[in-house]
Design a protein around this motif. Structure first.
Motif, PDB file in Angstrom:
ATOM      1  N   VAL A   1      12.356 -46.127  -2.277  1.00 15.46           N
ATOM      2  CA  VAL A   1      13.675 -46.071  -2.910  1.00 15.46           C
ATOM      3  C   VAL A   1      14.050 -47.503  -3.284  1.00 15.46           C
ATOM      4  CG1 VAL A   1      16.111 -45.495  -2.670  1.00 15.46           C
ATOM      5  CG2 VAL A   1      14.378 -44.053  -1.577  1.00 15.46           C
TER       6      VAL A   1
ATOM      7  N   LEU B   1       5.909 -45.899   5.160  1.00 17.79           N
ATOM      8  CA  LEU B   1       7.084 -45.666   4.314  1.00 17.79           C
ATOM      9  C   LEU B   1       7.451 -44.192   4.371  1.00 17.79           C
ATOM     10  CD1 LEU B   1       5.766 -47.830   1.396  1.00 17.79           C
ATOM     11  CD2 LEU B   1       7.989 -48.215   2.451  1.00 17.79           C
ATOM     12  N   ARG B   2       8.700 -43.915   4.680  1.00 12.98           N
ATOM     13  CA  ARG B   2       9.164 -42.518   4.736  1.00 12.98           C
ATOM     14  C   ARG B   2      10.483 -42.416   3.990  1.00 12.98           C
ATOM     15  NH1 ARG B   2       6.588 -40.263  10.232  1.00 12.98           N
ATOM     16  NH2 ARG B   2       4.960 -41.844  10.343  1.00 12.98           N
ATOM     17  N   GLN B   3      10.720 -41.262   3.446  1.00 11.00           N
ATOM     18  CA  GLN B   3      11.956 -41.060   2.689  1.00 11.00           C
ATOM     19  C   GLN B   3      12.569 -39.726   3.060  1.00 11.00           C
ATOM     20  OE1 GLN B   3      11.753 -41.423  -1.758  1.00 11.00           O
ATOM     21  NE2 GLN B   3      13.061 -39.640  -1.749  1.00 11.00           N
ATOM     22  N   GLN B   4      13.877 -39.711   3.135  1.00  5.94           N
ATOM     23  CA  GLN B   4      14.590 -38.439   3.161  1.00  5.94           C
ATOM     24  C   GLN B   4      15.926 -38.652   2.466  1.00  5.94           C
ATOM     25  OE1 GLN B   4      15.738 -37.073   7.078  1.00  5.94           O
ATOM     26  NE2 GLN B   4      17.373 -38.577   7.217  1.00  5.94           N
TER      27      GLN B   4
ATOM     28  N   ARG C   1       9.364 -37.371   2.470  1.00  7.54           N
ATOM     29  CA  ARG C   1       8.153 -37.980   1.898  1.00  7.54           C
ATOM     30  C   ARG C   1       7.611 -39.003   2.884  1.00  7.54           C
ATOM     31  NH1 ARG C   1       8.665 -38.523  -4.202  1.00  7.54           N
ATOM     32  NH2 ARG C   1       9.816 -36.646  -4.778  1.00  7.54           N
ATOM     33  N   VAL C   2       6.315 -39.058   2.996  1.00  9.67           N
ATOM     34  CA  VAL C   2       5.686 -39.980   3.946  1.00  9.67           C
ATOM     35  C   VAL C   2       4.473 -40.630   3.305  1.00  9.67           C
ATOM     36  CG1 VAL C   2       4.467 -40.171   6.154  1.00  9.67           C
ATOM     37  CG2 VAL C   2       6.422 -38.619   5.932  1.00  9.67           C
ATOM     38  N   GLU C   3       4.382 -41.927   3.469  1.00 11.34           N
ATOM     39  CA  GLU C   3       3.141 -42.642   3.182  1.00 11.34           C
ATOM     40  C   GLU C   3       2.855 -43.526   4.390  1.00 11.34           C
ATOM     41  OE1 GLU C   3       4.961 -42.864  -0.293  1.00 11.34           O
ATOM     42  OE2 GLU C   3       3.222 -42.668  -1.638  1.00 11.34           O
TER      43      GLU C   3
ATOM     44  N   VAL D   1      15.806 -49.153   4.270  1.00 10.07           N
ATOM     45  CA  VAL D   1      16.038 -49.822   5.550  1.00 10.07           C
ATOM     46  C   VAL D   1      14.666 -50.185   6.106  1.00 10.07           C
ATOM     47  CG1 VAL D   1      16.953 -49.581   7.872  1.00 10.07           C
ATOM     48  CG2 VAL D   1      18.116 -48.464   5.956  1.00 10.07           C
TER      49      VAL D   1
ATOM     50  N   VAL E   1      17.019 -42.227   0.989  1.00  8.88           N
ATOM     51  CA  VAL E   1      16.879 -43.494   1.722  1.00  8.88           C
ATOM     52  C   VAL E   1      15.417 -43.623   2.127  1.00  8.88           C
ATOM     53  CG1 VAL E   1      17.538 -44.800   3.778  1.00  8.88           C
ATOM     54  CG2 VAL E   1      19.251 -43.432   2.582  1.00  8.88           C
ATOM     55  N   CYS E   2      14.874 -44.823   1.923  1.00  6.82           N
ATOM     56  CA  CYS E   2      13.506 -45.125   2.339  1.00  6.82           C
ATOM     57  C   CYS E   2      13.547 -45.880   3.661  1.00  6.82           C
ATOM     58  CB  CYS E   2      12.826 -45.955   1.264  1.00  6.82           C
ATOM     59  SG  CYS E   2      11.215 -46.604   1.751  1.00  6.82           S
ATOM     60  N   TYR E   3      12.696 -45.476   4.585  1.00  7.61           N
ATOM     61  CA  TYR E   3      12.593 -46.118   5.901  1.00  7.61           C
ATOM     62  C   TYR E   3      11.232 -46.796   5.976  1.00  7.61           C
ATOM     63  CZ  TYR E   3      16.511 -42.970   6.703  1.00  7.61           C
ATOM     64  OH  TYR E   3      17.705 -42.301   6.590  1.00  7.61           O
ATOM     65  N   GLN E   4      11.239 -48.117   6.053  1.00  6.30           N
ATOM     66  CA  GLN E   4       9.980 -48.867   6.013  1.00  6.30           C
ATOM     67  C   GLN E   4       9.679 -49.440   7.392  1.00  6.30           C
ATOM     68  OE1 GLN E   4       9.496 -51.439   2.612  1.00  6.30           O
ATOM     69  NE2 GLN E   4       8.261 -52.912   3.740  1.00  6.30           N
ATOM     70  N   ASN E   5       8.559 -48.996   7.943  1.00  6.55           N
ATOM     71  CA  ASN E   5       8.049 -49.582   9.194  1.00  6.55           C
ATOM     72  C   ASN E   5       8.988 -49.350  10.377  1.00  6.55           C
ATOM     73  OD1 ASN E   5       6.022 -51.041  10.563  1.00  6.55           O
ATOM     74  ND2 ASN E   5       7.232 -52.915  10.437  1.00  6.55           N
ATOM     75  N   LEU E   6       9.698 -48.251  10.390  1.00  3.63           N
ATOM     76  CA  LEU E   6      10.590 -47.977  11.516  1.00  3.63           C
ATOM     77  C   LEU E   6       9.805 -47.384  12.682  1.00  3.63           C
ATOM     78  CD1 LEU E   6      12.907 -48.583   9.586  1.00  3.63           C
ATOM     79  CD2 LEU E   6      14.158 -46.640  10.556  1.00  3.63           C
TER      80      LEU E   6
ATOM     81  N   GLY F   1      19.579 -48.532   0.071  1.00  2.00           N
ATOM     82  CA  GLY F   1      18.603 -47.526  -0.316  1.00  2.00           C
ATOM     83  C   GLY F   1      17.325 -47.599   0.487  1.00  2.00           C
TER      84      GLY F   1
ATOM     85  N   LEU G   1       6.202 -34.328   1.132  1.00  2.00           N
ATOM     86  CA  LEU G   1       5.099 -34.937   0.378  1.00  2.00           C
ATOM     87  C   LEU G   1       4.406 -35.945   1.296  1.00  2.00           C
ATOM     88  CD1 LEU G   1       6.424 -35.759  -3.230  1.00  2.00           C
ATOM     89  CD2 LEU G   1       5.017 -33.834  -2.498  1.00  2.00           C
TER      90      LEU G   1
ATOM     91  N   SER H   1       7.376 -42.581  -1.590  1.00  2.00           N
ATOM     92  CA  SER H   1       8.478 -42.663  -0.619  1.00  2.00           C
ATOM     93  C   SER H   1       9.421 -43.821  -0.902  1.00  2.00           C
ATOM     94  CB  SER H   1       7.921 -42.849   0.798  1.00  2.00           C
ATOM     95  OG  SER H   1       6.997 -41.848   1.101  1.00  2.00           O
TER      96      SER H   1
ATOM     97  N   PRO I   1      14.939 -41.175  11.482  1.00  2.00           N
ATOM     98  CA  PRO I   1      15.690 -39.922  11.523  1.00  2.00           C
ATOM     99  C   PRO I   1      14.777 -38.824  12.078  1.00  2.00           C
ATOM    100  CG  PRO I   1      15.852 -40.955   9.362  1.00  2.00           C
ATOM    101  CD  PRO I   1      14.840 -41.738  10.130  1.00  2.00           C
TER     102      PRO I   1
ATOM    103  N   VAL J   1      12.154 -52.551   9.019  1.00  2.00           N
ATOM    104  CA  VAL J   1      12.053 -53.211  10.315  1.00  2.00           C
ATOM    105  C   VAL J   1      10.901 -54.206  10.261  1.00  2.00           C
ATOM    106  CG1 VAL J   1      11.352 -52.824  12.728  1.00  2.00           C
ATOM    107  CG2 VAL J   1      13.088 -51.350  11.682  1.00  2.00           C
TER     108      VAL J   1
END
Lengths: 524, 524
Positions: A465, B142-145, B126-128, A449, B493-498, A447, B518, A463, B504, A451
């Motif tokens: 999950v 932190l971003r989510q899609q 969503r973006v923070e 990912v 899915v949350c993308y942290q520090n990518l 849920g 958001l 944001s 994506p 880095v």
């Protein structure tokens, strides 16, 4: 505020005479007064009846009323002061700073949901106005919003006695959605639960809400917990705990005449991939970062890094050697309960006895009861790929390093993983191609990912999950942390051709402009 | 386009040698060539393997690519021309205008989802952004899609051979979400299914998508259907059909090592409440409107009005008397299949034999096979409240009128109802208080609440909810018609520090402005 040992049903507090349960101070083994007497089917009935009676009034409270209610809960928890912190420390063995931090997070979470309720995004308001002259068929006025599912059963977690318990994320998001909540207190921290429960109870009264909006029951999972999930008035379940517990609740909920959704957050080993160039450059730093994340809070986090995956070689050897020296300095920490400690010891023993695995290094031991001695093991990827026991979560400061021959094998390990809350890439710019090679699989497994961080530490925000494919959770479409958690307790309703006076307030022409909505499919 | 009797697996068409199944023209009883040979576990394996191989490429296609794909499917279906209409008429007994209308709806639905994909609301972006200096702890970026769940199994419905079948709402929304689809064709219209399947197959090729994006299999529900739902590569199921069929699939999906969501749209009797003042003023008009809705398409709609609730009295007697005279003129219509006709006859016989019920009136009978003779029954509310058989759906032009003593009893009937797709209020201005009295309960029972219309006729739009509490569907949080249907096949899915290069595409700084999102919790 006094700690009484009573169950809270609506605005009543009730002295039961069922089997007594006592909290235990895990740091000393001491039994803590008072006794909490288990409730049963009668208490479930009373709480659910009140919740059912409250649901229609509560779900149509205005955005402002519901937001103020959540903020009042936060203030009431803060007003408990040091009594709460002291009791919580006694019941959990967690240090004061951690409890105070968690209290801040819990109250912050309630206030975040207050702002979420006010913003109204959760309504998912949609409007398509009438086209009486359309041919061949006219179109009626069609509007949509989400409404509360109904009363929600919440099962508190052991490892966050405030943030994932009586007034934690599940309760906050369910109340924000407009659902009454019946909590089954975790038996590891009954006094903490009572104090927080009384704060919620007081907020219900101060906000003049129907008393059934909140109840707090004590009892065993197999009796009171099952009865709660099977009650026909309960429409959804929030749970954080073990895989077996979560699955049992899900099976029960599916066996009802009317099945209901269960949001169980269960089991995750949170793989961390050390990509070759980052490992080459930063082996020592990665090792100390890893041990820090692993040892934090005796490893009692859902996002504890339980699996490290890297290429075999000199750089990994440097990493492992620093892990050994760093972990050897890690002091043993008190675990939350004797039961959790016992499970940890069993898990470490099972790994020690597994011939596919070797013990790499250990933390310090100690004399007090219920101490977690950190441990790191190593296995080869070829063994990991065939031995499914190596994916079993060992709740606590225990982790397994998987040595791979090449990046293709790293991908095989990723593909073999069960669903996870998190997956982490440790990388530098030169690892970009490796990261791109793994990322699509990690997105499908987890849920979140991340880095160049460590998975412990979950930001409460929009944001986030905190969810993932089974068995991380029972429903990968949801999160139990962050503002999207509210969507778990809502369902859409379409209103066709309703006169303004009958429409829900937020969908009326004169109110619509106050919330974000789709007008003929366009965001307004 | 030729009709061959072959299964479509990716870009191949395959002649199997399993048990042959033939379509039957329900209007004549005539068997239609060619034979469709049932597939089994091997075909499921091949289709799921291709779908699994296609999933990563397909889910990251750009919004534009995916939209064009959906539009191409629509064009390919239209290009089938009259061959499709003629075959579909033969297989279903439905009239030409209905088939042509349904084809228009099906292609319109595909184009609606193309616009939905392009608009990007479904991403729930969503973006923070990072706050490196925040104290006590920094915040990471932190971003989510939302991303596609993975391959989806779709079970076509008998009653909408185009709009709820091979390229119907489930397939369109799953493809829009980025999920490959494996369809199990409904055995009532295999030729129609093949033609539409070839249109989709052709669109896959024209859009240069991986072949596994779409397959079409033939076989029995208990063998091929179960095998499909149990395949570990399938991540969600869309189904429209009977309650027993939907429940069987749900149980199977829950018994997998990794349980998956099943969206089954099953059973609804769509209560219509005739409020006192509307009934007093409009008894005759309501009666003709009711019979028109009931008889349309031989009543073979999920939203057919199977239950009328009203106060006993002179106005209801006028309504009933007009129902009797109107329905007596209703011609018998061919039902979709001999099986559906048999079930209808059995359902009507069961009601006729029930001593709590009296037959009010019937439509005309006829000599051809598989005709639906419309029927309306009457029961008292007191009997309805204790006889659960009276809530059983009789699929076809059959309805039950429930006579109540007072509005309190009307509410009791509403409270007793199982979950529904729709609930309707027939009312005028003087009924507002009655409507307000019932509405909160109707919202809790149904996915769509309507005023002064009839439930048949479901607009495909953004505000539609074609869903509802169990047993209307297996998941009340979803809709199978309208643009929100896409959410069934997505997870966050949350993308942290990518780094930007790993994010994506839709979440990158330079792309974000193209979709609604958001930003720090505020809609941009």
């Amino acid at each position: 505020m006094e700690i009484t040992g009573r169950s809270l049903i609506g605005q009543s507090d009730i002295q039961l005479d069922g089997k007594p349960v006592y909290a235990v101070n895990p740091a000393t083994g001491e039994t803590l007064e008072p006794a909490y007497h288990c409730g049963g089917i009668d208490e479930v009935n009373r709480a659910c009846d009140l919740a059912d009676k409250a649901k229609q009034v509560f779900r149509v409270t205005s955005l402002e009323e519901r937001a103020v209610f959540l903020e009042t809960i936060a203030s009431e928890i803060e007003a408990l002061g040091d009594v709460l912190v002291q009791r919580c420390m006694q019941e959990t063995g967690l240090p004061q700073a951690r409890i105070e931090g968690e209290r801040g997070r819990t109250c912050g979470q309630l206030r975040l949901f207050a702002s979420v309720v006010r913003a109204g995004e959760w309504l998912d308001a949609r409007v398509e106005t009438a086209m009486p002259d359309r041919s061949p068929l006219p179109r009626a006025d069609l509007r949509q919003q989400s409404i509360a599912l109904g009363p929600v059963a919440v099962f508190g977690a052991s490892n966050f006695p405030l943030a994932f318990s009586v007034a934690g994320g599940d309760t906050a998001s369910a109340l924000a959605a407009g659902c009454p909540v019946v909590v089954k207190a975790h038996s590891a921290h009954p006094g903490t639960s009572e104090l927080v429960g009384r704060a919620v109870q007081s907020a219900v009264a101060k906000c003049n809400l129907p008393e059934g909006v909140f109840s707090l029951l004590y009892g065993s999972g197999s009796e009171l917990g099952q009865a709660l999930v099977m009650d026909h008035r309960i429409k959804a379940v929030g749970f954080t705990g073990s895989r077996s517990g979560g699955i049992a609740l899900t099976v029960a909920a599916q066996s009802r005449p009317e099945p209901i959704p269960v949001y169980a957050e269960m089991s995750s080993i949170n793989p961390v991939f050390l990509l070759p160039n980052a490992l080459e450059t930063n082996a020592q730093e990665l090792a100390t970062g890893f041990v820090g994340s692993l040892a934090m809070g005796a490893g009692q986090f859902c996002t504890n890094p339980g699996l490290i995956i890297a290429l075999r070689g000199e750089a990994l050897d440097r990493f492992l050697s620093t892990v050994v020296s760093t972990i050897s300095e890690v002091a043993a920490q008190t675990m939350l309960t004797p039961g959790i400690h016992r499970a940890y010891v069993n898990g470490v023993e099972a790994l020690s006895a597994n011939e596919n695995v070797r013990l790499l290094g250990c933390g310090k031991d100690g004399e007090q009861p219920n101490l977690c001695q950190a441990a790191v093991f190593v296995a080869s990827a070829s063994d990991f790929l065939v031995d499914e026991r190596l994916q079993d979560e060992v709740f606590g400061s225990c982790s397994l390093v998987v040595e791979c021959e090449d990046m293709a094998q790293v991908l095989s390990v990723a593909l073999k993983l069960e669903g996870q809350l998190t997956a982490t890439l440790q990388m530098n710019d030169d690892d970009l191609a490796h990261a791109q090679f793994l990322l699509p699989t990690l997105e499908e497994k987890a849920g979140r990912v991340m880095v160049n961080g460590w998975p412990t530490g979950v930001e409460v925000c929009h944001s986030m999950v905190h969810g993932g494919p089974f068995p991380a959770t029972s429903d990968s479409r949801s999160t139990s942390v962050g503002s999207s958690a509210i969507f778990r307790f809502l369902r859409p309703v379409c209103y066709q051709n309703l006169p303004q006076a009958l429409l829900p307030k937020n969908l009326r022409d004169d109110e619509l402009s106050k919330v974000s909505h789709l007008w003929d499919g366009k965001r307004v």
